[in-house]
Design a protein around this motif. Structure first.
Motif, PDB file in Angstrom:
ATOM      1  N   LEU A 117     -13.107  -2.097  18.515  1.00  0.00           N
ATOM      2  CA  LEU A 117     -14.023  -3.241  18.561  1.00  0.00           C
ATOM      3  C   LEU A 117     -14.031  -3.896  19.938  1.00  0.00           C
ATOM      4  O   LEU A 117     -15.062  -4.414  20.374  1.00  0.00           O
ATOM      5  N   MET A 120     -16.255  -1.730  21.933  1.00  0.00           N
ATOM      6  CA  MET A 120     -17.625  -1.919  21.469  1.00  0.00           C
ATOM      7  C   MET A 120     -18.194  -3.243  21.961  1.00  0.00           C
ATOM      8  O   MET A 120     -19.359  -3.326  22.366  1.00  0.00           O
ATOM      9  N   ASN A 121     -17.374  -4.283  21.946  1.00  0.00           N
ATOM     10  CA  ASN A 121     -17.832  -5.614  22.353  1.00  0.00           C
ATOM     11  C   ASN A 121     -17.999  -5.720  23.858  1.00  0.00           C
ATOM     12  O   ASN A 121     -18.907  -6.383  24.349  1.00  0.00           O
ATOM     13  N   LEU A 132      -9.281 -10.307  19.170  1.00  0.00           N
ATOM     14  CA  LEU A 132      -8.902  -8.946  18.774  1.00  0.00           C
ATOM     15  C   LEU A 132      -7.574  -8.535  19.397  1.00  0.00           C
ATOM     16  O   LEU A 132      -6.751  -7.879  18.746  1.00  0.00           O
ATOM     17  N   LEU A 192     -11.073  -7.967  10.854  1.00  0.00           N
ATOM     18  CA  LEU A 192     -11.574  -6.751  11.509  1.00  0.00           C
ATOM     19  C   LEU A 192     -12.797  -6.186  10.791  1.00  0.00           C
ATOM     20  O   LEU A 192     -13.562  -5.420  11.385  1.00  0.00           O
ATOM     21  N   PRO A 196     -17.360  -6.733  13.256  1.00  0.00           N
ATOM     22  CA  PRO A 196     -18.504  -5.853  13.572  1.00  0.00           C
ATOM     23  C   PRO A 196     -19.806  -6.324  12.945  1.00  0.00           C
ATOM     24  O   PRO A 196     -20.886  -6.105  13.508  1.00  0.00           O
ATOM     25  N   MET A 217     -19.368  -0.720   7.863  1.00  0.00           N
ATOM     26  CA  MET A 217     -18.270  -1.213   8.687  1.00  0.00           C
ATOM     27  C   MET A 217     -17.522  -2.341   7.988  1.00  0.00           C
ATOM     28  O   MET A 217     -16.349  -2.594   8.280  1.00  0.00           O
ATOM     29  N   MET A 264     -13.057   2.784  10.276  1.00  0.00           N
ATOM     30  CA  MET A 264     -13.126   2.737  11.730  1.00  0.00           C
ATOM     31  C   MET A 264     -13.806   3.978  12.309  1.00  0.00           C
ATOM     32  O   MET A 264     -14.216   3.980  13.472  1.00  0.00           O
ATOM     33  N   SER A 330     -23.554   2.090  23.235  1.00  0.00           N
ATOM     34  CA  SER A 330     -22.129   2.080  22.950  1.00  0.00           C
ATOM     35  C   SER A 330     -21.324   2.738  24.047  1.00  0.00           C
ATOM     36  O   SER A 330     -20.166   3.034  23.881  1.00  0.00           O
TER      37      SER A 330
END
Length: 378
Positions: A117, A120-121, A132, A192, A196, A217, A264, A330
């Motif tokens: 994550l 991804m972020n 996180l 978690l 997402p 997710m 995940m 991504s």
């Protein structure tokens, strides 16, 4: 020869635990293989998260292997039966080895999810990034004492699996600490699973795709529920018929471990499923985009779909073409998850061909919605 004939202590809750673990483990392993394939053949995103996921899968697989050995030697069955067939030593030995690897697998899986994550972020939301990191560090730090407690419940250590020296063991501290760590693990799973969804909701993509990915997710909430139940079931370690009660703890521990790995793995393997979703998901022009109309050069009727509107543009110069290719970027270089609309380009001819700005197939994003077919002016 059946398993019960070969392993006389096998029974009770053991068979259902065995089938559940093998089924979930098989699904998770398939997803992990697909993740490796996507990383090697499709894009280069998420290397750190993939390595941590493989480590979590390795620890979870070891947990499952020793869990199966524990089940064959009595885990989930009544302690009186285990004692009568002389399997108490093997039951204790394999069960505590299973608990040790379980305490390694659980925090590693959560760290892997957090790492994914974070990648991804990207740098777009520093608050989410810091939170996180905090979740990952907290799960590592809090599980270190629990790892040590497994081997220091008895004096000497080998009393842990010696049926005649169980009076030298005190499991209360370990169980009480499990309540605390289990509560943190459950909260981590819920967080978690929500993060997402928080990332996807603002994105202006097809609604079916957005809610579909959010649902998939968000399945991590089931890992949180499993963490709550297995934490509650830790009390059975202190029960007189501990082997039967621990079958509940192990069952929900399996669910927690494997569900984390499965959930995940859904976003990284999306490129493999994307071609099959085009018939269900179609892109549309964002409502915030300017809406154009133009007149057919062979007639006076203004054209915009099937609606007649006034056109401020010259009939000889059709408006810029707004295509509807949208993607969730991504790639690591891209930083955060963003929407990438295709560029608008005016054309002087009547041939209007949608233009796709995504050309690098090696670094393909997870989600690339299907373009609207180009239309030729009549």
């Amino acid at each position: 020869m059946s398993l019960h004939d070969q392993y006389p202590a096998y029974g009770g809750r053991g068979p259902s635990d065995l089938r559940l673990g093998i089924a979930l483990g098989t699904i998770a392993t398939i997803f992990m293989v697909m993740r490796v394939y996507v990383r090697l053949r499709v894009n280069k995103f998420g290397t750190t998260a993939l390595m941590l996921s493989l480590l979590a899968w390795f620890f979870t697989t070891l947990t499952q292997i020793f869990g199966i050995l524990s089940i064959l030697h009595g885990l989930g069955n009544h302690i009186t039966i285990i004692t009568a067939v002389g399997e108490l030593h093997n039951f204790l030995l394999f069960t505590w080895i299973t608990v040790f690897f379980f305490n390694l697998a659980i925090p590693t899986g959560k760290v892997a999810v957090a790492a994914f994550l974070i990648e991804m972020n990207g740098p777009s939301n520093p608050k989410i990034r810091r939170s996180l990191i905090a979740v990952a560090v907290l799960n590592i730090v809090l599980n270190i004492p629990q790892l040590l407690m497994v081997w220091f419940q008895c004096t000497p250590v080998n009393s842990l699996w010696n049926p005649l020296q169980q009076a030298d063991c005190d499991h209360r501290k370990s169980v009480y600490y499990t309540y605390f760590v289990g509560a943190i693990a459950a909260l981590s799973d819920f967080y978690l699973a929500i993060v997402p969804i928080h990332m996807l909701i603002p994105l202006r993509i097809d609604r079916k795709l957005k809610w579909g990915l959010s649902f998939l997710m968000g399945l991590g909430v089931f890992a949180g529920v499993a963490a709550i139940v297995r934490t509650w079931a830790a009390k059975f370690i202190l029960d007189v018929d501990s082997s039967y009660g621990v079958g509940v703890l192990f069952q929900w521990g399996e669910v927690e471990e494997w569900i984390v790995l499965i959930c995940m793995s859904i976003p990284p393997v999306w490129p493999l499923f994307r071609p099959f979703t085009h018939r269900f998901i179609s892109s549309s022009v964002s409502r915030s985009q300017p809406q154009y109309a133009y007149r057919n050069q062979y007639g006076s009727q203004p054209l915009y779909g099937s609606t007649a509107v006034a056109s401020p543009l010259s009939p000889s110069f059709p408006p810029p073409l707004i295509t509807t290719t949208i993607s969730i970027s991504s790639m690591k270089e891209a930083g955060a998850s963003t929407i990438v609309p295709s560029e608008a380009s005016p054309r002087n001819s009547n041939e209007r061909v949608p233009h796709n700005i995504i050309t690098d197939q090696k670094n393909a994003p997870w989600v690339e919605l299907k373009e609207m077919d180009g239309k030729r002016s009549p």
